[in-house]
Structure formats: C-alpha cells, structure tokens
Scaffold this motif. Structure first.
Motif, PDB file in Angstrom:
ATOM      1  N   LYS A  35       1.892  11.303  -3.078  1.00  0.00           N
ATOM      2  CA  LYS A  35       1.060  10.693  -2.272  1.00  0.00           C
ATOM      3  C   LYS A  35       1.563   8.966  -2.100  1.00  0.00           C
ATOM      4  O   LYS A  35       1.475   8.495  -0.978  1.00  0.00           O
ATOM      5  CB  LYS A  35      -0.415  10.853  -2.557  1.00  0.00           C
ATOM      6  CG  LYS A  35      -0.896  12.061  -2.070  1.00  0.00           C
ATOM      7  CD  LYS A  35      -2.415  12.287  -2.290  1.00  0.00           C
ATOM      8  CE  LYS A  35      -2.942  13.847  -1.876  1.00  0.00           C
ATOM      9  NZ  LYS A  35      -4.177  13.797  -1.756  1.00  0.00           N
ATOM     10  N   LEU A  36       1.797   8.490  -3.188  1.00  0.00           N
ATOM     11  CA  LEU A  36       2.555   7.037  -3.304  1.00  0.00           C
ATOM     12  C   LEU A  36       3.774   6.976  -2.314  1.00  0.00           C
ATOM     13  O   LEU A  36       3.738   6.466  -1.522  1.00  0.00           O
ATOM     14  CB  LEU A  36       2.511   6.663  -4.552  1.00  0.00           C
ATOM     15  CG  LEU A  36       1.503   6.201  -5.370  1.00  0.00           C
ATOM     16  CD1 LEU A  36       1.986   5.697  -6.663  1.00  0.00           C
ATOM     17  CD2 LEU A  36       0.701   5.073  -4.615  1.00  0.00           C
ATOM     18  N   ASN A  37       4.599   8.145  -2.505  1.00  0.00           N
ATOM     19  CA  ASN A  37       5.887   8.210  -1.722  1.00  0.00           C
ATOM     20  C   ASN A  37       5.546   8.273  -0.406  1.00  0.00           C
ATOM     21  O   ASN A  37       5.926   7.446   0.493  1.00  0.00           O
ATOM     22  CB  ASN A  37       6.623   9.322  -2.044  1.00  0.00           C
ATOM     23  CG  ASN A  37       7.373   9.180  -3.437  1.00  0.00           C
ATOM     24  OD1 ASN A  37       7.762   8.005  -3.886  1.00  0.00           O
ATOM     25  ND2 ASN A  37       7.623  10.287  -3.982  1.00  0.00           N
ATOM     26  N   SER A  38       4.457   9.346  -0.077  1.00  0.00           N
ATOM     27  CA  SER A  38       3.956   9.380   1.404  1.00  0.00           C
ATOM     28  C   SER A  38       3.395   8.091   1.957  1.00  0.00           C
ATOM     29  O   SER A  38       3.522   7.793   2.968  1.00  0.00           O
ATOM     30  CB  SER A  38       3.081  10.369   1.724  1.00  0.00           C
ATOM     31  OG  SER A  38       3.910  11.823   1.220  1.00  0.00           O
ATOM     32  N   ALA A  39       2.412   7.333   1.270  1.00  0.00           N
ATOM     33  CA  ALA A  39       2.175   6.228   1.810  1.00  0.00           C
ATOM     34  C   ALA A  39       2.527   5.222   2.155  1.00  0.00           C
ATOM     35  O   ALA A  39       2.711   4.686   3.293  1.00  0.00           O
ATOM     36  CB  ALA A  39       1.103   5.606   0.644  1.00  0.00           C
ATOM     37  N   PHE A  40       3.796   5.024   1.437  1.00  0.00           N
ATOM     38  CA  PHE A  40       4.857   3.906   1.867  1.00  0.00           C
ATOM     39  C   PHE A  40       5.708   4.412   3.018  1.00  0.00           C
ATOM     40  O   PHE A  40       6.109   3.489   3.804  1.00  0.00           O
ATOM     41  CB  PHE A  40       5.382   3.441   0.727  1.00  0.00           C
ATOM     42  CG  PHE A  40       4.818   2.404  -0.126  1.00  0.00           C
ATOM     43  CD1 PHE A  40       4.687   1.060   0.241  1.00  0.00           C
ATOM     44  CD2 PHE A  40       3.928   2.972  -0.945  1.00  0.00           C
ATOM     45  CE1 PHE A  40       3.816   0.090  -0.069  1.00  0.00           C
ATOM     46  CE2 PHE A  40       3.005   1.925  -1.662  1.00  0.00           C
ATOM     47  CZ  PHE A  40       2.949   0.688  -1.271  1.00  0.00           C
ATOM     48  N   ALA A  41       6.021   5.627   3.183  1.00  0.00           N
ATOM     49  CA  ALA A  41       6.706   6.277   4.304  1.00  0.00           C
ATOM     50  C   ALA A  41       5.890   5.809   5.540  1.00  0.00           C
ATOM     51  O   ALA A  41       6.377   5.516   6.635  1.00  0.00           O
ATOM     52  CB  ALA A  41       7.060   7.501   4.035  1.00  0.00           C
ATOM     53  N   TYR A  42       4.489   6.165   5.474  1.00  0.00           N
ATOM     54  CA  TYR A  42       3.642   6.191   6.466  1.00  0.00           C
ATOM     55  C   TYR A  42       3.322   4.535   6.750  1.00  0.00           C
ATOM     56  O   TYR A  42       3.260   4.190   8.119  1.00  0.00           O
ATOM     57  CB  TYR A  42       2.314   6.618   6.191  1.00  0.00           C
ATOM     58  CG  TYR A  42       1.533   7.156   7.264  1.00  0.00           C
ATOM     59  CD1 TYR A  42       1.719   7.585   8.409  1.00  0.00           C
ATOM     60  CD2 TYR A  42      -0.083   6.281   7.113  1.00  0.00           C
ATOM     61  CE1 TYR A  42       0.619   7.727   9.583  1.00  0.00           C
ATOM     62  CE2 TYR A  42      -1.015   6.625   7.979  1.00  0.00           C
ATOM     63  CZ  TYR A  42      -0.457   7.212   9.404  1.00  0.00           C
ATOM     64  OH  TYR A  42      -1.454   7.605  10.139  1.00  0.00           O
ATOM     65  N   LEU A  43       3.360   3.605   5.724  1.00  0.00           N
ATOM     66  CA  LEU A  43       3.072   2.269   5.956  1.00  0.00           C
ATOM     67  C   LEU A  43       4.221   1.695   7.011  1.00  0.00           C
ATOM     68  O   LEU A  43       4.041   0.891   7.803  1.00  0.00           O
ATOM     69  CB  LEU A  43       3.185   1.435   4.804  1.00  0.00           C
ATOM     70  CG  LEU A  43       2.966   0.035   4.614  1.00  0.00           C
ATOM     71  CD1 LEU A  43       1.663  -0.405   5.429  1.00  0.00           C
ATOM     72  CD2 LEU A  43       2.944  -0.415   3.304  1.00  0.00           C
ATOM     73  N   ARG A  44       5.394   2.275   6.825  1.00  0.00           N
ATOM     74  CA  ARG A  44       6.393   1.746   7.328  1.00  0.00           C
ATOM     75  C   ARG A  44       6.398   1.821   8.993  1.00  0.00           C
ATOM     76  O   ARG A  44       6.669   1.148   9.759  1.00  0.00           O
ATOM     77  CB  ARG A  44       7.803   2.288   6.981  1.00  0.00           C
ATOM     78  CG  ARG A  44       8.481   1.642   5.698  1.00  0.00           C
ATOM     79  CD  ARG A  44       9.664   2.154   5.387  1.00  0.00           C
ATOM     80  NE  ARG A  44      10.429   2.854   6.610  1.00  0.00           N
ATOM     81  CZ  ARG A  44      10.987   4.099   6.550  1.00  0.00           C
ATOM     82  NH1 ARG A  44      10.852   4.952   5.596  1.00  0.00           N
ATOM     83  NH2 ARG A  44      11.522   4.373   7.480  1.00  0.00           N
ATOM     84  N   LYS A  45       5.638   3.156   9.236  1.00  0.00           N
ATOM     85  CA  LYS A  45       5.466   3.642  10.534  1.00  0.00           C
ATOM     86  C   LYS A  45       4.330   2.723  11.304  1.00  0.00           C
ATOM     87  O   LYS A  45       4.365   2.562  12.574  1.00  0.00           O
ATOM     88  CB  LYS A  45       5.352   4.984  10.790  1.00  0.00           C
ATOM     89  CG  LYS A  45       6.418   5.887  10.428  1.00  0.00           C
ATOM     90  CD  LYS A  45       6.211   7.284  10.183  1.00  0.00           C
ATOM     91  CE  LYS A  45       7.331   8.208   9.806  1.00  0.00           C
ATOM     92  NZ  LYS A  45       7.182   9.606   9.731  1.00  0.00           N
ATOM     93  N   ILE A  46       3.248   2.530  10.555  1.00  0.00           N
ATOM     94  CA  ILE A  46       2.047   2.308  11.164  1.00  0.00           C
ATOM     95  C   ILE A  46       1.814   0.734  11.096  1.00  0.00           C
ATOM     96  O   ILE A  46       0.903   0.014  11.780  1.00  0.00           O
ATOM     97  CB  ILE A  46       0.730   3.085  10.599  1.00  0.00           C
ATOM     98  CG1 ILE A  46       0.522   2.696   9.057  1.00  0.00           C
ATOM     99  CG2 ILE A  46       0.682   4.574  10.842  1.00  0.00           C
ATOM    100  CD1 ILE A  46      -0.791   3.133   8.423  1.00  0.00           C
ATOM    101  N   GLY A  47       2.559  -0.017   9.880  1.00  0.00           N
ATOM    102  CA  GLY A  47       2.349  -1.377   9.856  1.00  0.00           C
ATOM    103  C   GLY A  47       2.293  -2.208  11.112  1.00  0.00           C
ATOM    104  O   GLY A  47       1.610  -3.285  11.091  1.00  0.00           O
ATOM    105  N   LYS A  48       3.101  -1.950  11.854  1.00  0.00           N
ATOM    106  CA  LYS A  48       3.623  -2.818  13.143  1.00  0.00           C
ATOM    107  C   LYS A  48       2.508  -2.618  14.194  1.00  0.00           C
ATOM    108  O   LYS A  48       2.412  -3.593  14.932  1.00  0.00           O
ATOM    109  CB  LYS A  48       4.824  -2.397  13.814  1.00  0.00           C
ATOM    110  CG  LYS A  48       6.168  -2.622  13.016  1.00  0.00           C
ATOM    111  CD  LYS A  48       7.318  -2.046  13.697  1.00  0.00           C
ATOM    112  CE  LYS A  48       8.401  -2.346  12.761  1.00  0.00           C
ATOM    113  NZ  LYS A  48       9.690  -1.557  13.356  1.00  0.00           N
ATOM    114  N   GLY A  49       1.459  -1.457  14.077  1.00  0.00           N
ATOM    115  CA  GLY A  49       0.593  -1.287  15.064  1.00  0.00           C
ATOM    116  C   GLY A  49      -0.761  -1.958  14.559  1.00  0.00           C
ATOM    117  O   GLY A  49      -1.802  -1.514  15.147  1.00  0.00           O
TER     118      GLY A  49
END
Length: 194
Positions: A35-49
């Motif tokens: 889940k930590l791996n997935s959290a940071f993959a997801y963070l890269r996508k949503i952080g700009k929004g």
C-alpha cells in the motif's frame, strides 16, 4: 493544506474498502509495503490537482507541488560521536539539530535561486521534541543574510495532512534502507525529492 490529497490516498489506496475516512490519520508503521508503494504512485498522479496547494511560482521546473527531503544517519553512532566530542550533557539534541539542518538544506538552495525571491520558508514539525532543536536552527540561520527567513512550528500530526504524508514517506524510506522493501515506492519518492 494537502487535506484533499491525504484523503484521496486514504480512501482510494490505504483504506479503499472502508467508509470514507476524512479524519483518519495515516501512520506509516500501520501501512503495508504494498500500500505504501501504491500510495506514492497515486500521489504522483493526484498531487498536481490538489486545490489547497499553490502551484504558481514553484521553485522547480515541473508542476508537481509536493516534494520531500530526507536525512539518514545511524543514530547510535551519531550519539556516540556527539558525546565523545561534546561531552555527555551537551549532546542531547545534536542528532536532531544535524538531522533538521540537513533536511532543510535543499530548501535554501531552491529559495536562494528562485525568482521572484521567496522571503520565508515554513517547516511544520510533528512533536514537541523538535522544539528545542528547531529553535537552535532558527537562531543559526537568522544571521545568514542570503538565506530567506525560516520558521518552524510544532503541530499535532492528526490535524496536519502534510505531516501524515511525510510520516508515510519516512516510513517507506526506512523500510527501503533497512530491509530493501518498498522499492517501487522508493523510486516514486525519489522523483519527488528536492
């Protein structure tokens, strides 16, 4: 600030099968490596929004507003070195002072070369144990003319989403260094490092 990003990570990655969790605190030690791996993959996508983050005038070239720094040391070795060179009673906060100064150093490089000039950096800390070391760092950097003003404040991590994101980043980094875990998340975190 960062509440939207933290809640999206919580609801869509960490606790997707539970009810929405706007008040649930993210703690790295309670999250699996997957889940930590997935959290940071997801963070890269949503952080700009995340509309709570100012994205105009960032001191780096891409538009990703969320960044991390880190400091690694062997705490027992650091404690022994500081005790040997400073004496038993004078080394109480040295590890924290060195760690904090190292973690904020990339901020100085960015702020010093950013146009228009950034006049102040604000660092949020998660525990009262950081109060004395941060006061010392403030007193050391204040007289340096080319460094923008740096302020530190201590907050409850449960109330500050950015501290929670930093906590899961720190836990993931530690897992990677100590056990070689979270390799995928570590590569995403490296993309977000200052």
């Amino acid at each position: 600030m960062l509440r939207s990003t933290k809640n999206k990570i919580s609801d869509n990655v960490i606790y997707p099968r539970d009810e929405p969790s706007p008040g649930r605190e993210l703690k790295g030690a309670e999250i699996t490596d997957t889940k930590l791996n997935s959290a940071f993959a997801y963070l890269r996508k949503i952080g700009k929004g995340d509309g709570t983050i100012v994205t105009a005038g960032l001191p780096w070239s891409d538009r990703q507003p969320i960044r991390f720094t880190s400091y690694e040391s062997e705490s027992e070795l650091g404690s022994r070195i500081s005790q040997d060179y400073l004496g038993e009673g004078r080394s109480e906060f040295l590890d924290q002072i060195v760690g904090l100064s190292s973690a904020i150093t990339p901020l100085f490089r960015l702020l010093a070369r950013h146009e228009p000039n950034i006049e102040m950096g604000h660092v949020l800390l998660d525990a009262e144990t950081w109060k004395t070391p941060s006061d010392k760092i403030e007193s050391l950097v204040t007289p340096i003319e080319w460094i923008p003003e740096v302020r530190f404040s201590v907050h409850n991590s449960q109330a500050v989403p950015g501290i929670q994101l930093a906590d899961i980043a720190a836990h993931m980094r530690r897992s990677f260094i100590m056990d070689g875990d979270c390799k995928e998340g570590q590569s995403y975190l490296n993309e977000l490092r200052l």
